[in-house]
Design a protein around this motif. Structure first.
Motif, PDB file in Angstrom:
ATOM      1  N   PRO A  94       0.783  -1.236   0.000  1.00 14.57           N
ATOM      2  CA  PRO A  94       0.000   0.000   0.000  1.00 14.57           C
ATOM      3  C   PRO A  94       0.815   1.285   0.000  1.00 14.57           C
ATOM      4  CG  PRO A  94       0.106  -0.867   2.220  1.00 14.57           C
ATOM      5  CD  PRO A  94       0.828  -1.870   1.337  1.00 14.57           C
ATOM      6  N   VAL A  95       2.127   1.218   0.293  1.00 11.29           N
ATOM      7  CA  VAL A  95       2.919   2.452   0.460  1.00 11.29           C
ATOM      8  C   VAL A  95       3.263   3.028  -0.913  1.00 11.29           C
ATOM      9  CG1 VAL A  95       5.001   3.484   1.416  1.00 11.29           C
ATOM     10  CG2 VAL A  95       3.856   1.623   2.652  1.00 11.29           C
ATOM     11  N   LEU A  96       2.605   4.142  -1.243  1.00 10.27           N
ATOM     12  CA  LEU A  96       2.810   4.760  -2.557  1.00 10.27           C
ATOM     13  C   LEU A  96       3.998   5.688  -2.594  1.00 10.27           C
ATOM     14  CD1 LEU A  96      -0.800   5.679  -3.773  1.00 10.27           C
ATOM     15  CD2 LEU A  96       0.603   3.705  -4.400  1.00 10.27           C
ATOM     16  N   ALA A  97       4.300   6.357  -1.481  1.00  9.28           N
ATOM     17  CA  ALA A  97       5.377   7.351  -1.470  1.00  9.28           C
ATOM     18  C   ALA A  97       5.931   7.474  -0.065  1.00  9.28           C
ATOM     19  CB  ALA A  97       4.863   8.706  -1.953  1.00  9.28           C
ATOM     20  N   VAL A  98       7.178   7.937   0.039  1.00  5.84           N
ATOM     21  CA  VAL A  98       7.892   8.038   1.313  1.00  5.84           C
ATOM     22  C   VAL A  98       8.491   9.433   1.439  1.00  5.84           C
ATOM     23  CG1 VAL A  98       9.838   7.156   2.660  1.00  5.84           C
ATOM     24  CG2 VAL A  98       8.381   5.559   1.395  1.00  5.84           C
ATOM     25  N   GLN A  99       8.356  10.015   2.611  1.00  3.42           N
ATOM     26  CA  GLN A  99       8.841  11.384   2.824  1.00  3.42           C
ATOM     27  C   GLN A  99      10.313  11.389   3.240  1.00  3.42           C
ATOM     28  OE1 GLN A  99       6.336  14.522   4.728  1.00  3.42           O
ATOM     29  NE2 GLN A  99       7.937  14.540   6.295  1.00  3.42           N
ATOM     30  N   VAL A 100      11.021  12.417   2.783  1.00  2.00           N
ATOM     31  CA  VAL A 100      12.417  12.655   3.165  1.00  2.00           C
ATOM     32  C   VAL A 100      12.443  13.687   4.293  1.00  2.00           C
ATOM     33  CG1 VAL A 100      14.686  13.425   2.379  1.00  2.00           C
ATOM     34  CG2 VAL A 100      13.172  12.194   0.797  1.00  2.00           C
ATOM     35  N   GLU A 101      12.904  13.277   5.481  1.00  2.00           N
ATOM     36  CA  GLU A 101      12.979  14.170   6.648  1.00  2.00           C
ATOM     37  C   GLU A 101      11.603  14.772   6.920  1.00  2.00           C
ATOM     38  OE1 GLU A 101      15.750  16.060   9.576  1.00  2.00           O
ATOM     39  OE2 GLU A 101      13.906  16.793   8.750  1.00  2.00           O
ATOM     40  N   ASN A 102      11.534  15.999   7.487  1.00  2.00           N
ATOM     41  CA  ASN A 102      10.226  16.572   7.805  1.00  2.00           C
ATOM     42  C   ASN A 102      10.376  18.065   8.080  1.00  2.00           C
ATOM     43  OD1 ASN A 102       7.304  16.175   8.519  1.00  2.00           O
ATOM     44  ND2 ASN A 102       8.033  17.035  10.455  1.00  2.00           N
ATOM     45  N   GLU A 103       9.761  18.875   7.258  1.00  2.00           N
ATOM     46  CA  GLU A 103       9.818  20.328   7.410  1.00  2.00           C
ATOM     47  C   GLU A 103      11.244  20.804   7.706  1.00  2.00           C
ATOM     48  OE1 GLU A 103       5.444  21.969   8.636  1.00  2.00           O
ATOM     49  OE2 GLU A 103       6.825  21.567  10.278  1.00  2.00           O
ATOM     50  N   TYR A 104      12.182  20.283   6.935  1.00  2.00           N
ATOM     51  CA  TYR A 104      13.579  20.615   7.207  1.00  2.00           C
ATOM     52  C   TYR A 104      13.879  22.090   6.960  1.00  2.00           C
ATOM     53  CZ  TYR A 104      18.654  20.636   7.082  1.00  2.00           C
ATOM     54  OH  TYR A 104      19.965  20.937   7.337  1.00  2.00           O
ATOM     55  N   GLY A 105      13.142  22.720   6.052  1.00  2.00           N
ATOM     56  CA  GLY A 105      13.394  24.122   5.747  1.00  2.00           C
ATOM     57  C   GLY A 105      13.180  25.049   6.924  1.00  2.00           C
ATOM     58  N   ALA A 106      12.407  24.613   7.926  1.00  2.00           N
ATOM     59  CA  ALA A 106      12.216  25.428   9.134  1.00  2.00           C
ATOM     60  C   ALA A 106      13.375  25.272  10.098  1.00  2.00           C
ATOM     61  CB  ALA A 106      10.912  25.040   9.837  1.00  2.00           C
ATOM     62  N   CYS A 160       8.188  17.958   2.590  1.00  2.00           N
ATOM     63  CA  CYS A 160       7.105  18.869   2.953  1.00  2.00           C
ATOM     64  C   CYS A 160       7.670  20.014   3.776  1.00  2.00           C
ATOM     65  CB  CYS A 160       5.990  18.151   3.709  1.00  2.00           C
ATOM     66  SG  CYS A 160       6.337  17.836   5.452  1.00  2.00           S
ATOM     67  N   ASP A 161       7.161  21.212   3.512  1.00  2.00           N
ATOM     68  CA  ASP A 161       7.605  22.400   4.231  1.00  2.00           C
ATOM     69  C   ASP A 161       6.482  23.419   4.246  1.00  2.00           C
ATOM     70  OD1 ASP A 161      10.688  22.328   4.846  1.00  2.00           O
ATOM     71  OD2 ASP A 161      10.477  21.479   2.826  1.00  2.00           O
ATOM     72  N   GLN A 162       6.538  24.314   5.226  1.00  2.00           N
ATOM     73  CA  GLN A 162       5.648  25.452   5.196  1.00  2.00           C
ATOM     74  C   GLN A 162       6.060  26.350   4.030  1.00  2.00           C
ATOM     75  OE1 GLN A 162       5.007  27.169   9.185  1.00  2.00           O
ATOM     76  NE2 GLN A 162       5.857  25.267  10.010  1.00  2.00           N
ATOM     77  N   PRO A 163       5.117  27.076   3.426  1.00  2.00           N
ATOM     78  CA  PRO A 163       5.411  27.815   2.192  1.00  2.00           C
ATOM     79  C   PRO A 163       6.653  28.696   2.265  1.00  2.00           C
ATOM     80  CG  PRO A 163       3.052  27.782   2.562  1.00  2.00           C
ATOM     81  CD  PRO A 163       3.675  27.159   3.777  1.00  2.00           C
ATOM     82  N   VAL A 184      13.132  15.707  -6.240  1.00  2.00           N
ATOM     83  CA  VAL A 184      12.167  15.133  -5.298  1.00  2.00           C
ATOM     84  C   VAL A 184      10.962  16.059  -5.223  1.00  2.00           C
ATOM     85  CG1 VAL A 184      11.755  14.568  -2.869  1.00  2.00           C
ATOM     86  CG2 VAL A 184      13.908  13.902  -3.948  1.00  2.00           C
ATOM     87  N   LEU A 185       9.764  15.482  -5.220  1.00  2.00           N
ATOM     88  CA  LEU A 185       8.543  16.273  -5.185  1.00  2.00           C
ATOM     89  C   LEU A 185       8.488  17.127  -3.924  1.00  2.00           C
ATOM     90  CD1 LEU A 185       5.651  16.900  -6.284  1.00  2.00           C
ATOM     91  CD2 LEU A 185       4.869  14.984  -4.859  1.00  2.00           C
ATOM     92  N   ALA A 186       8.246  18.427  -4.076  1.00  2.00           N
ATOM     93  CA  ALA A 186       8.087  19.343  -2.944  1.00  2.00           C
ATOM     94  C   ALA A 186       6.606  19.580  -2.695  1.00  2.00           C
ATOM     95  CB  ALA A 186       8.791  20.671  -3.228  1.00  2.00           C
ATOM     96  N   THR A 187       6.184  19.438  -1.425  1.00  2.00           N
ATOM     97  CA  THR A 187       4.797  19.700  -1.057  1.00  2.00           C
ATOM     98  C   THR A 187       4.769  20.752   0.050  1.00  2.00           C
ATOM     99  OG1 THR A 187       4.632  18.035   0.700  1.00  2.00           O
ATOM    100  CG2 THR A 187       4.276  17.289  -1.575  1.00  2.00           C
ATOM    101  N   ALA A 188       3.599  21.367   0.239  1.00  2.00           N
ATOM    102  CA  ALA A 188       3.481  22.482   1.184  1.00  2.00           C
ATOM    103  C   ALA A 188       2.527  22.134   2.319  1.00  2.00           C
ATOM    104  CB  ALA A 188       2.997  23.733   0.463  1.00  2.00           C
ATOM    105  N   ASN A 189       2.771  22.740   3.481  1.00  2.00           N
ATOM    106  CA  ASN A 189       1.926  22.554   4.669  1.00  2.00           C
ATOM    107  C   ASN A 189       1.252  23.878   5.032  1.00  2.00           C
ATOM    108  OD1 ASN A 189       3.057  19.998   4.731  1.00  2.00           O
ATOM    109  ND2 ASN A 189       4.423  20.435   6.440  1.00  2.00           N
ATOM    110  N   THR A 231      -0.703  19.353  -0.536  1.00  2.00           N
ATOM    111  CA  THR A 231      -0.405  19.744   0.832  1.00  2.00           C
ATOM    112  C   THR A 231      -0.334  18.482   1.680  1.00  2.00           C
ATOM    113  OG1 THR A 231      -1.166  20.925   2.789  1.00  2.00           O
ATOM    114  CG2 THR A 231      -2.856  20.243   1.242  1.00  2.00           C
ATOM    115  N   THR A 232       0.835  18.243   2.257  1.00  2.00           N
ATOM    116  CA  THR A 232       1.042  17.052   3.085  1.00  2.00           C
ATOM    117  C   THR A 232       0.465  17.241   4.473  1.00  2.00           C
ATOM    118  OG1 THR A 232       2.995  16.383   1.837  1.00  2.00           O
ATOM    119  CG2 THR A 232       2.826  15.538   4.070  1.00  2.00           C
TER     120      THR A 232
END
Length: 583
Positions: free
Chosen positions: A149-161, A188-191, A202-207, A230-231
């Motif tokens: 079922p795992v379609l995608a995996v995230q790299v780290e988490n909101e590292y830009g903050a 994923c990161d805040q805008p 790598v796909l970038a998504t926004a929170n 938006t993740t």
């Protein structure tokens, strides 16, 4: 097998246009016997995917120990999701934030005094690679590339903050790939942090939680092609001790969701079902003032802490139905609840006299930190002899996080990190009196540079300006209470004490432990750690999952850190009390 791809416009699954309609559901915040129920309710709301973090600190509590069973049986959780027809977004960190203790980073990393977390510090990267080497191979059969079922995996988490070291992110991505992750990766990161946290290729998504069209337009301006997602679509929020219970109007939240889905973007609600910070697992924030998070992670989500649909569940399902098929039938009914009022706790055991039976003490010149004691959660009891009688001033360089101070077993004051308290005046009755300092880890900081959050008494401890030496440091993780000697009695202890009682039920059901009249502490039922309570609020009840209970006799234990309820009674009621609300 389903294969997720991207084109210039969006996602493709098996070559067909696909949109994530996902919701956060953290397996480690839900009793494992309730996973199936929560997953089914996700599908019935119209979701096609669930998202979960992976808490490194629980899976690898010590460098040489790895856990992947019981409540941490992630492969089973993934199997149940697949059986329910749900895809999974997996977020293994290594850092997860999540209002979780230390952001999921294991405390043993902080035994290195100068380690730099979330960086290319070789010690940190070696630990990450070891963690991925243990976690990911058992998960490979559950990747979509292998029919899972795992379609995608995230790299780290909101590292830009936190930072902008692209080479660090590249190492994390390379480690994921090296350990068998062959499905798409995303960040994923805040805008405002998007560019700092992005990784080429790598796909970038926004929170975000509002102004969806605005934020997605900004994301499109930075990424002219590819899916919009938006993740973390924040549809509620977490609570901290001493504040109000945060809620968000369901109609307004549904309107924001409608605006988001109208753009064609993919979404993951944060959270679909929040669950509970059982035991000592809550995190904290420290933006110049330390603020610990409460036990409940209800998050004002579509499913409440007990897994019951809220008004937001219905409102969101109606919005989703405008854009995708939604299973028919009524909204799932609330689960059965149990009420047992007036449970008397007839036996007690004072903590300080029982401490030696709970754990051996370690002698050293200075107080040792929890990390030096190889301790994750709970308390440390520090003791030393006071040289002279008379008025005195105790000064502690750093209290992490709440210190109760006793002289010969009598309480003389409390020092709280949250209030920036570091000094306490009292009178010593005699030469050689025992100074006891019980320090509670109220939750390691989970966000920002404050994640380097060691616990206990840090730095020098001074008595009238002179450093106190020759300490005993006793770790009290309270993972087991079997060695406590309880006795019956009516005398109210003057210091911290365990109180125990029993109650009878015929059929287990969800319930809520109410501790009206108690001050601060922790509670267990049948040995299961429910979490912390505090009269400071806002939370005034603790969720008790039905699987924790059993037909017949059940045991409740309360550790009250202060004088406690004179009547020594608790109630199991059919409703939660998360406190006065604030939107």
């Amino acid at each position: 097998m389903p294969v997720l791809q991207t084109d210039k416009a969006g996602f493709l699954l098996d070559g067909r246009p696909f949109r994530f309609l996902s919701g956060g559901l953290h397996y480690f915040r839900v009793h494992p016997e309730q996973w199936r129920d929560r997953l089914r309710k996700a599908r019935l709301m119209g979701l096609n995917t669930v998202e979960t973090y992976v808490p490194w600190n629980l899976h690898q509590p010590r460098p040489d120990r790895f856990v992947l069973d019981g409540g941490l049986d992630l492969p089973r959780f993934l199997e149940l999701a697949a059986a329910e027809g749900l895809h999974v977004l997996l977020r293994p960190g290594p850092y997860i934030c999540a209002e979780w203790e230390g952001g999921g980073l294991p405390s043993w990393l902080l035994a290195e005094p100068d380690i730099r977390l979330r960086s290319r510090d070789p010690r940190f990267l070696a630990a990450v690679d070891d963690f991925f080497g243990r976690l990911l191979p058992p998960l490979r059969p559950h990747l979509a590339s292998r029919g899972g079922p795992v379609l995608a995996v995230q790299v780290e988490n909101e590292y830009g903050a936190y930072g902008d070291d692209t080479a660090y992110l590249e190492h994390i991505a390379d480690s994921l790939r090296a350990h068998g992750v062959d499905v798409p990766l995303f960040t994923c990161d805040q805008p405002v942090d998007l560019e700092r946290g992005a990784l080429p290729g790598v796909l970038a998504t926004a929170n975000f939680g509002s102004r969806s069209a605005h934020h997605l337009a900004a994301l499109r301006a930075r990424r002219p092609e590819g899916p919009l997602m938006t993740t973390e679509f924040w549809i509620g929020w977490f609570d901290r001790w001493g504040a109000h219970h945060v809620v968000r109007d369901p109609a307004r939240a549904a309107g924001e969701l409608d605006e988001l889905l109208a753009t064609g973007a993919s979404v993951n609600f944060y959270m679909f079902h929040g669950g509970t910070n059982f035991g000592f697992t809550n995190g904290a924030n420290d933006k110049h003032t330390y603020r610990p998070t409460v036990t409940s992670y209800d998050y004002d989500a579509p499913l409440d802490e007990a897994g019951d649909p809220t008004e937001k569940y219905t409102a969101f399902r109606d919005v989703i139905a405008k854009y995708a098929p939604v299973p028919g039938g009524p909204v799932p009914a609330p689960g059965a609840k149990l009420t047992v009022p007036g449970i008397t706790l007839t036996q007690s055991a004072e903590l300080l006299p029982n401490a030696a039976a709970l754990a051996p003490g370690i002698d050293s010149r200075r107080p040792l930190t929890m990390e030096e004691l190889e301790q994750d959660f709970g308390f440390v009891l520090y003791e030393t002899a006071l040289p002279l009688p008379g008025p005195t001033l105790l000064e502690v360089e750093q209290v992490r996080d709440r210190a109760q101070v006793f002289v010969d077993g009598q309480p003389v004051g409390v020092l709280e990190r949250e209030n920036h308290e570091r000094a306490l005046a009292f009178t010593v009755p005699r030469a050689g009196s025992t100074l006891s300092v019980l320090v509670e880890n109220q939750g390691r900081v989970n966000y920002g540079q404050g994640i380097h959050d060691r616990k206990g008494l840090l730095g020098a401890v001074l008595l009238d300006g002179a450093e106190l030496a020759d300490w005993t440091s006793r770790p009290l993780p309270l993972t087991a209470l079997e060695d406590i000697t309880f006795t019956a009695g009516t005398t109210t202890p003057v210091g911290p004490a365990f109180h125990r009682g029993t109650f009878e039920i015929t059929e287990p059901a969800d319930t809520f432990l109410h501790l009206d009249g108690w001050t601060k502490g922790n509670a267990w039922i049948n040995g299961f750690a429910l979490g912390r309570y505090w009269s400071r609020g806002p939370q005034r009840s603790l969720y008790v999952p039905a699987p924790v209970l059993r037909a017949g006799t059940n045991e409740v234990v309360v550790l009250e850190l202060h004088a406690g309820h004179r009547a020594r009674t608790v109630d199991l009621l059919d409703t939660a009390d998360l406190g006065p609300t604030e939107e």
